[in-house]
Enzyme design. Structure first.
Site, PDB file in Angstrom:
ATOM      1  N   SER A 135       2.291 -13.735  -0.555  1.00 44.68           N
ATOM      2  CA  SER A 135       1.590 -12.848   0.354  1.00 44.68           C
ATOM      3  C   SER A 135       0.400 -13.626   0.906  1.00 44.68           C
ATOM      4  CB  SER A 135       1.120 -11.604  -0.406  1.00 44.68           C
ATOM      5  OG  SER A 135       0.332 -10.784   0.430  1.00 44.68           O
ATOM      6  N   LYS A 161       5.171 -13.426   3.324  1.00 45.50           N
ATOM      7  CA  LYS A 161       4.643 -12.137   3.797  1.00 45.50           C
ATOM      8  C   LYS A 161       3.290 -12.408   4.416  1.00 45.50           C
ATOM      9  CE  LYS A 161       2.493  -8.382   1.180  1.00 45.50           C
ATOM     10  NZ  LYS A 161       2.713  -7.437   0.055  1.00 45.50           N
ATOM     11  N   LYS A 163      -0.120 -10.567   6.250  1.00 43.38           N
ATOM     12  CA  LYS A 163      -0.822  -9.308   6.434  1.00 43.38           C
ATOM     13  C   LYS A 163      -1.060  -9.111   7.929  1.00 43.38           C
ATOM     14  CE  LYS A 163      -1.626  -8.083   2.086  1.00 43.38           C
ATOM     15  NZ  LYS A 163      -1.210  -6.782   1.531  1.00 43.38           N
ATOM     16  N   ASP A 188       2.909  -6.948   6.165  1.00 42.20           N
ATOM     17  CA  ASP A 188       2.340  -5.838   5.387  1.00 42.20           C
ATOM     18  C   ASP A 188       1.106  -5.320   6.115  1.00 42.20           C
ATOM     19  OD1 ASP A 188       1.414  -4.036   3.528  1.00 42.20           O
ATOM     20  OD2 ASP A 188       1.214  -5.471   1.877  1.00 42.20           O
ATOM     21  N   GLU A 213       5.909  -3.539   5.667  1.00 44.02           N
ATOM     22  CA  GLU A 213       5.433  -2.815   4.490  1.00 44.02           C
ATOM     23  C   GLU A 213       4.312  -1.857   4.873  1.00 44.02           C
ATOM     24  OE1 GLU A 213       4.506  -5.614   1.402  1.00 44.02           O
ATOM     25  OE2 GLU A 213       3.520  -4.117   0.136  1.00 44.02           O
ATOM     26  N   ASP A 238       4.876   0.928  -0.062  1.00 41.05           N
ATOM     27  CA  ASP A 238       4.025   0.431  -1.149  1.00 41.05           C
ATOM     28  C   ASP A 238       3.094   1.577  -1.555  1.00 41.05           C
ATOM     29  OD1 ASP A 238       2.033  -0.749  -2.705  1.00 41.05           O
ATOM     30  OD2 ASP A 238       1.611  -2.416  -1.372  1.00 41.05           O
ATOM     31  N   LYS A 262       4.917  -1.568  -7.946  1.00 39.94           N
ATOM     32  CA  LYS A 262       3.738  -2.146  -8.594  1.00 39.94           C
ATOM     33  C   LYS A 262       3.486  -1.361  -9.864  1.00 39.94           C
ATOM     34  CE  LYS A 262       1.367  -3.942  -4.513  1.00 39.94           C
ATOM     35  NZ  LYS A 262       0.305  -3.688  -3.516  1.00 39.94           N
ATOM     36  N   GLY A 290       2.216  -7.361  -5.958  1.00 39.39           N
ATOM     37  CA  GLY A 290       1.115  -7.924  -6.732  1.00 39.39           C
ATOM     38  C   GLY A 290      -0.208  -7.331  -6.303  1.00 39.39           C
TER      39      GLY A 290
END
Ligand code: OSB
Ligand code: MG
Length: 368
Positions: A135, A161, A163, A188, A213, A238, A262, A290
């Site tokens: 990420s 991934k 952001k 995400d 996400e 998520d 998670k 994570g």
């Protein structure tokens, strides 16, 4: 299992590199660790709450309060034959899943040692090696992001991934795709958009992302279902999923096609296994998310990722991406193929470094 005492500690650990999401930038983690002693066995758990109530309402402070005033008194001196017993006992407490998970997961660590099993086996894990993704947070420039991706792809990671947030999305993805046309890629948003952005989110479709996400509200399912009908990129949930019931309801209304599990968000291994079951029964892939964990939370994530429904690379990556020095021995390492070899020794499979933990501790409290 006879629990003799429980200890809470807060440690502070600076990240090797700041981590930025749509809700803000983190440079130093405040992590609450739970240590449980039962006879000559010791189990460890980690509170995965962020420093501020932006990802969820929990913080290290709320977790400390809930653990000290409720979860620990409800555990000490009570009989407990399996970790699932405490999960059931904690159920009347609404929410505070990250506080619950830290204590329950420490008991799983002890239960695995008692049965002389690696944690992965006690959980029902089947993989001996797990696929890893990374990420990558929002950077100061697109060029810096591209350099980071270059490095992680070269290291072998199986998916990237990034952001995203309004103002750091379509143009950034455009640049990433131009440089890495075939890399397995996802985005995400950490709830940075609303349904009013539907036309904008549709533009993401041309980047062939594995998934987007949590584009919408942290507690929303209905709008995600509406959005999923409008876009072809699969939605992965998520923030919105806190239990197996949420997972079932989300899948029933088509709020997403993939779920990020998670441990902290759902309240520990017992609930995480239930979410995994709900998804597996419906052939919905899951992966392990994570929360910038120290080695202890990371070790739990490694064990969780070995269950058979975890068919997509997760956000569980090498210790050194986060920490100059981790608090476990050995630290978590990733192979050139982008995998983690799952330890097969009894319990966690990584040994907490007590000296280092003591050095990083800023407060502790012991309960007998
Ligand atoms: O949404 O997955 C998330 C980190 C902090 C809070 C939320 C998230 C994340 C990550 C990083 O994406 C995952 C990791 O590398 O630990
Ligand atoms: Mg996320």
């Amino acid at each position: 299992m006879n629990i003799d005492h429980i200890e809470l500690r807060e440690i502070q650990m600076p990240l090797v590199h700041f981590f930025e999401t749509s809700f803000g930038r983190t440079t130093t983690r405040r992590i609450v660790l739970v240590r449980v002693d039962a006879g000559d066995l010791t189990g460890w758990g980690e509170v995965t709450a962020g420093e501020a109530p932006f990802y969820s309402y929990e913080t290290p402070e709320t977790a400390w309060h809930i653990l000290r005033d409720f979860l620990i008194p409800w555990t000490l001196g009570k009989s407990c034959s399996a970790p699932g017993d405490v999960a059931a006992r904690f159920r009347p407490i609404r929410g505070h899943n990250m506080a619950k998970a830290a204590l329950e997961n420490a008991l799983w660590d002890i239960a695995a040692q008692q049965q002389n099993l690696p944690l992965t086996k006690l959980l029902g894990g089947t993989l001996a090696e797990i696929p890893c993704g990374v990420s990558i947070g929002i950077q100061n420039s697109v060029e810096e992001l591209l350099e980071k991706i270059e490095r992680e792809v070269a290291a072998g990671y199986q998916r990237i991934k990034v952001k995203v947030k309004p103002g750091w999305d379509v143009e950034v993805l455009e640049a990433v795709r131009a440089r890495f046309p075939r890399v397995p890629l996802m985005a995400d948003a950490n709830s940075a958009y609303s349904l009013a952005d539907t036309a904008h989110l549709k533009e993401f479709d041309r980047f062939f992302l594995m998934m987007i996400e949590q584009p919408l509200g942290w507690d929303d399912l209905l709008d995600h279902a509406k959005l999923q009908r409008e876009i072809s990129t699969p939605i992965c949930l998520d923030e919105s999923i806190h239990s197996a019931d949420h997972a079932r309801q989300a899948l029933q209304i088509g709020a997403g096609k993939i779920i990020n599990i998670k441990l902290g968000r759902v309240g520990g291994f017992t609930a995480a296994r239930e979410v995994h079951e709900v998804c597996r029964a419906r052939h919905v892939p899951v992966w392990c998310g994570g929360m910038l964990e120290s080695g202890i939370g990371r070790a739990h994530n490694v064990a969780m990722s070995t269950l058979p429904g975890f068919t997509l690379p997760g956000d569980v990556s090498a210790s050194r991406r986060y920490w100059a020095e981790d608090i476990i021995e050995p630290e978590v390492t990733v192979s050139a193929q982008g995998t983690i070899h799952v330890p097969q020794t009894a319990g966690l499979g990584y040994t907490p470094d007590l000296e280092r933990i003591e050095k990083l501790t800023v407060r502790k409290e012991r309960f007998d």
